[in-house]
Design an enzyme around this catalytic site. Structure first.
Site, PDB file in Angstrom:
ATOM      1  N   SER A 118      43.780  36.391  40.107  1.00 28.90           N
ATOM      2  CA  SER A 118      43.992  36.772  41.501  1.00 28.90           C
ATOM      3  C   SER A 118      42.968  37.786  41.985  1.00 28.90           C
ATOM      4  O   SER A 118      42.978  38.157  43.158  1.00 28.90           O
ATOM      5  CB  SER A 118      45.403  37.340  41.676  1.00 28.90           C
ATOM      6  N   HIS A 139      43.160  29.883  42.434  1.00 26.64           N
ATOM      7  CA  HIS A 139      44.197  30.891  42.609  1.00 26.64           C
ATOM      8  C   HIS A 139      45.377  30.291  43.364  1.00 26.64           C
ATOM      9  O   HIS A 139      45.371  30.194  44.590  1.00 26.64           O
ATOM     10  CB  HIS A 139      43.625  32.106  43.352  1.00 26.64           C
ATOM     11  N   GLU A 151      43.505  29.117  46.631  1.00 23.71           N
ATOM     12  CA  GLU A 151      42.204  29.747  46.865  1.00 23.71           C
ATOM     13  C   GLU A 151      41.238  29.210  45.818  1.00 23.71           C
ATOM     14  O   GLU A 151      41.449  29.416  44.619  1.00 23.71           O
ATOM     15  CB  GLU A 151      42.328  31.274  46.709  1.00 23.71           C
ATOM     16  N   ASN A 189      44.092  38.663  48.312  1.00 24.35           N
ATOM     17  CA  ASN A 189      44.478  39.991  47.840  1.00 24.35           C
ATOM     18  C   ASN A 189      43.648  41.117  48.443  1.00 24.35           C
ATOM     19  O   ASN A 189      44.093  42.257  48.485  1.00 24.35           O
ATOM     20  CB  ASN A 189      44.422  40.037  46.313  1.00 24.35           C
TER      21      ASN A 189
END
Length: 296
Positions: A118, A139, A151, A189
């Site tokens: 992540s 991800h 992702e 993130n």
């Protein structure tokens, strides 16, 4: 792509295995722990039962999904003859580098090596192999069977062919792949974690309580879950790890983790996985907020 290996039978690993198996892929689920493998299979079966109860799938698809999954405690046996390997081990750089060094030796030269990290650099992970053009980030979002986004992160040397293959595979899973470049935190993130960290800072400085902060974000910003409850769900240790990666990688103080988050992780209060974080998840007090005294 027919055979997919997933390394790690935890929350993300079993979720990824579930989605691939449900879509007809032959899945090799790998973990060093037989107990973790058994628990992962039980979780997949339970999640499939919920889908049957909601009439999203029928019982025959549940059986077919489970039949598509084989389990292994041996990495070499698990990755043999696979087209794509997805690493979903702990969010630890040294662990991932070791796994990718081994995968580079064990896998056929055309096998694509993906990581579900992540936040950790895809370029750095790829450098542990002799095939950086075939290393990529996938991800998935948690819970994997429900969340639509993947992702897809290109490392510095990731080839167009590898990227297009992974984008296509993700679409075949019914997901929406979104291509991003390899910078700390990627997109999800890099935006999400500062929001969570700021919510923790607001609690730390006494601006408002746990439920009050979450209520403001849910009702005021139409978020389905407040940032503190979401942090519990992600795992406070994971949140801290991601913030540290961004802080070290970008050298920007805005990514520095709140001292309260650091203290809670040090004390073993990791959220849902430990039974307590910003909320209490014990059976008798499920999802009640922890007293403000405990959080100071």
């Amino acid at each position: 792509m027919k055979r997919i290996a997933i390394i790690g039978a935890g929350t993300m690993g079993n979720g990824i295995a579930h989605v691939f198996a449900q879509n007809g892929y032959n899945v090799h689920l790998i973990d060093v722990s037989q107990k973790a493998l058994n628990k992962g299979l039980a979780t997949i079966s339970s999640n499939l039962d919920r889908m049957v109860a909601k009439e999203k799938i029928d019982k025959s698809l549940k059986s077919a999904t489970l039949d598509n999954i084989s389990i292994y405690t041996s990495l070499s046996e698990g990755v043999a003859d696979t087209d794509l390997v997805i690493e979903a081990a702990s969010e630890n750089l040294e662990v991932k580098l070791k796994i990718f060094e081994e995968l580079d030796d064990l896998c056929a030269e055309n096998t694509i090596l993906a990581t579900n990290t992540s936040s950790i650099s895809i370029t750095q992970i790829a450098a542990a192999t002799q095939r950086p053009d075939k290393v990529i980030g996938m991800h998935f979002m948690n819970p994997v069977p429900i969340m639509q986004l993947v992702e897809v992160i290109r490392g510095y040397s990731t080839s167009d062919e590898t990227t297009s293959t992974v984008m296509e595979v993700s679409q075949k899973l019914g997901k929406t792949p979104t291509e991003v470049n390899d910078y700390p935190g990627f997109v999800a993130n890099r935006i999400l974690m500062p929001m969570i960290n700021e919510a923790i800072e607001s609690l730390y400085h006494g601006v408002a309580g746990v439920s009050e902060i979450d209520t403001v974000m849910k009702l005021g910003m139409a978020h389905p879950m407040g940032p503190l409850q979401l942090a519990d769900f992600i795992g406070l240790d994971v949140c801290l790890s991601i913030l540290n990666v961004m802080y070290e990688g970008l050298k920007n103080p805005k990514y520095a983790p709140c001292p309260l988050l650091v203290n809670m992780v040090t004390a073993g209060k990791l959220g849902v996985k430990s039974g307590e974080g910003f909320y209490d998840y014990s059976e008798s007090k499920k999802a009640e907020k922890v007293s403000s005294r405990q959080l100071r």
